[in-house]
Design a protein around this motif. Structure first.
Motif, PDB file in Angstrom:
ATOM      1  N   GLU A  48      28.814  39.172  29.065  1.00 26.22           N
ATOM      2  CA  GLU A  48      28.730  40.095  27.943  1.00 26.22           C
ATOM      3  C   GLU A  48      27.396  40.818  27.849  1.00 26.22           C
ATOM      4  O   GLU A  48      27.255  41.732  27.060  1.00 26.22           O
ATOM      5  CB  GLU A  48      28.981  39.336  26.640  1.00 26.22           C
ATOM      6  CG  GLU A  48      30.381  38.827  26.506  1.00 26.22           C
ATOM      7  CD  GLU A  48      30.570  38.095  25.201  1.00 26.22           C
ATOM      8  OE1 GLU A  48      30.226  38.664  24.154  1.00 26.22           O
ATOM      9  OE2 GLU A  48      31.056  36.959  25.242  1.00 26.22           O
ATOM     10  N   GLY A  49      26.426  40.435  28.635  1.00 24.20           N
ATOM     11  CA  GLY A  49      25.103  41.038  28.545  1.00 24.20           C
ATOM     12  C   GLY A  49      25.009  42.436  29.119  1.00 24.20           C
ATOM     13  O   GLY A  49      24.019  43.120  28.954  1.00 24.20           O
ATOM     14  N   GLY A  50      26.031  42.879  29.801  1.00 16.82           N
ATOM     15  CA  GLY A  50      26.007  44.218  30.386  1.00 16.82           C
ATOM     16  C   GLY A  50      25.554  44.201  31.834  1.00 16.82           C
ATOM     17  O   GLY A  50      25.334  43.153  32.427  1.00 16.82           O
ATOM     18  N   VAL A  75      28.993  49.540  24.104  1.00 18.87           N
ATOM     19  CA  VAL A  75      29.746  49.483  25.359  1.00 18.87           C
ATOM     20  C   VAL A  75      30.255  50.895  25.647  1.00 18.87           C
ATOM     21  O   VAL A  75      30.995  51.469  24.855  1.00 18.87           O
ATOM     22  CB  VAL A  75      30.927  48.499  25.267  1.00 18.87           C
ATOM     23  CG1 VAL A  75      31.748  48.519  26.543  1.00 18.87           C
ATOM     24  CG2 VAL A  75      30.413  47.100  24.989  1.00 18.87           C
ATOM     25  N   SER A  76      29.850  51.445  26.769  1.00 18.99           N
ATOM     26  CA  SER A  76      30.210  52.830  27.086  1.00 18.99           C
ATOM     27  C   SER A  76      31.508  52.900  27.899  1.00 18.99           C
ATOM     28  O   SER A  76      31.908  51.926  28.542  1.00 18.99           O
ATOM     29  CB  SER A  76      29.085  53.502  27.875  1.00 18.99           C
ATOM     30  OG  SER A  76      28.983  52.917  29.167  1.00 18.99           O
ATOM     31  N   ALA A 103      35.213  49.026  36.222  1.00 18.54           N
ATOM     32  CA  ALA A 103      35.680  47.653  36.376  1.00 18.54           C
ATOM     33  C   ALA A 103      37.038  47.652  37.056  1.00 18.54           C
ATOM     34  O   ALA A 103      37.845  48.562  36.859  1.00 18.54           O
ATOM     35  CB  ALA A 103      35.799  46.991  35.012  1.00 18.54           C
ATOM     36  N   ASP A 104      37.272  46.640  37.862  1.00 18.96           N
ATOM     37  CA  ASP A 104      38.602  46.421  38.408  1.00 18.96           C
ATOM     38  C   ASP A 104      39.430  45.615  37.422  1.00 18.96           C
ATOM     39  O   ASP A 104      40.645  45.684  37.411  1.00 18.96           O
ATOM     40  CB  ASP A 104      38.523  45.662  39.740  1.00 18.96           C
ATOM     41  CG  ASP A 104      37.815  46.468  40.822  1.00 18.96           C
ATOM     42  OD1 ASP A 104      37.738  47.706  40.692  1.00 18.96           O
ATOM     43  OD2 ASP A 104      37.331  45.859  41.784  1.00 18.96           O
ATOM     44  N   GLU A 105      38.741  44.834  36.589  1.00 21.03           N
ATOM     45  CA  GLU A 105      39.407  43.990  35.602  1.00 21.03           C
ATOM     46  C   GLU A 105      38.511  43.892  34.378  1.00 21.03           C
ATOM     47  O   GLU A 105      37.294  43.783  34.504  1.00 21.03           O
ATOM     48  CB  GLU A 105      39.641  42.600  36.195  1.00 21.03           C
ATOM     49  CG  GLU A 105      40.276  41.612  35.251  1.00 21.03           C
ATOM     50  CD  GLU A 105      40.479  40.246  35.891  1.00 21.03           C
ATOM     51  OE1 GLU A 105      40.918  40.190  37.060  1.00 21.03           O
ATOM     52  OE2 GLU A 105      40.180  39.249  35.227  1.00 21.03           O
ATOM     53  N   LYS A 148      34.376  42.966  34.271  1.00 18.42           N
ATOM     54  CA  LYS A 148      33.461  43.163  33.139  1.00 18.42           C
ATOM     55  C   LYS A 148      33.999  42.376  31.944  1.00 18.42           C
ATOM     56  O   LYS A 148      35.200  42.371  31.682  1.00 18.42           O
ATOM     57  CB  LYS A 148      33.362  44.643  32.747  1.00 18.42           C
ATOM     58  CG  LYS A 148      33.050  45.594  33.896  1.00 18.42           C
ATOM     59  CD  LYS A 148      31.587  45.606  34.235  1.00 18.42           C
ATOM     60  CE  LYS A 148      31.188  46.792  35.055  1.00 18.42           C
ATOM     61  NZ  LYS A 148      31.383  46.730  36.460  1.00 18.42           N
ATOM     62  N   GLN A 149      33.105  41.726  31.210  1.00 19.35           N
ATOM     63  CA  GLN A 149      33.475  40.994  30.016  1.00 19.35           C
ATOM     64  C   GLN A 149      32.852  41.677  28.810  1.00 19.35           C
ATOM     65  O   GLN A 149      31.673  42.008  28.833  1.00 19.35           O
ATOM     66  CB  GLN A 149      32.985  39.550  30.094  1.00 19.35           C
ATOM     67  CG  GLN A 149      33.608  38.757  31.212  1.00 19.35           C
ATOM     68  CD  GLN A 149      33.012  37.368  31.330  1.00 19.35           C
ATOM     69  OE1 GLN A 149      31.893  37.113  30.898  1.00 19.35           O
ATOM     70  NE2 GLN A 149      33.770  36.456  31.912  1.00 19.35           N
ATOM     71  N   VAL A 150      33.645  41.872  27.765  1.00 17.01           N
ATOM     72  CA  VAL A 150      33.138  42.465  26.529  1.00 17.01           C
ATOM     73  C   VAL A 150      33.722  41.723  25.340  1.00 17.01           C
ATOM     74  O   VAL A 150      34.805  41.159  25.414  1.00 17.01           O
ATOM     75  CB  VAL A 150      33.474  43.975  26.410  1.00 17.01           C
ATOM     76  CG1 VAL A 150      32.759  44.787  27.461  1.00 17.01           C
ATOM     77  CG2 VAL A 150      34.964  44.219  26.486  1.00 17.01           C
ATOM     78  N   ALA A 151      32.994  41.724  24.247  1.00 21.56           N
ATOM     79  CA  ALA A 151      33.484  41.168  22.989  1.00 21.56           C
ATOM     80  C   ALA A 151      34.076  42.311  22.176  1.00 21.56           C
ATOM     81  O   ALA A 151      33.588  43.440  22.225  1.00 21.56           O
ATOM     82  CB  ALA A 151      32.349  40.496  22.233  1.00 21.56           C
ATOM     83  N   SER A 152      35.132  42.041  21.436  1.00 23.57           N
ATOM     84  CA  SER A 152      35.838  43.099  20.708  1.00 23.57           C
ATOM     85  C   SER A 152      34.960  43.802  19.685  1.00 23.57           C
ATOM     86  O   SER A 152      35.162  44.966  19.402  1.00 23.57           O
ATOM     87  CB  SER A 152      37.093  42.530  20.036  1.00 23.57           C
ATOM     88  OG  SER A 152      36.731  41.509  19.135  1.00 23.57           O
TER      89      SER A 152
END
Length: 69
Positions: free
Chosen positions: A10-12, A43-44, A51-53, A34-38
């Motif tokens: 999540e750190g980018g 987040v651009s 990302a592939d996933e 790539k992992q992101v929090a909702s």
């Protein structure tokens, strides 16, 4: 041949890692997952489309632990 897929948390990720190589191919330093929090700000679309996933965290539980007992 052995290959691996890198996951960025999540750190980018450094934008330079997502830039294509001079010949137009994908940068091997780029993280495929790539992992992101909702609820995360900043987040651009560039980050997400490189990302592939995508792994999206929908909820996070906070546990309060009392150490004074």
């Amino acid at each position: 041949m052995v290959s691996c897929i890198f996951v960025i948390g999540e750190g980018g990720e450094q934008p330079s890692r997502m830039e294509p190589l001079p010949d137009g191919t994908r940068n091997p330093k780029r993280s495929a997952i790539k992992q992101v929090a909702s609820g995360r700000f900043g987040v651009s679309s560039y980050y997400l489309t490189n990302a592939d996933e995508l792994q999206i965290k929908m909820a996070q539980v906070t546990v309060k632990i009392s150490l004074l007992n």
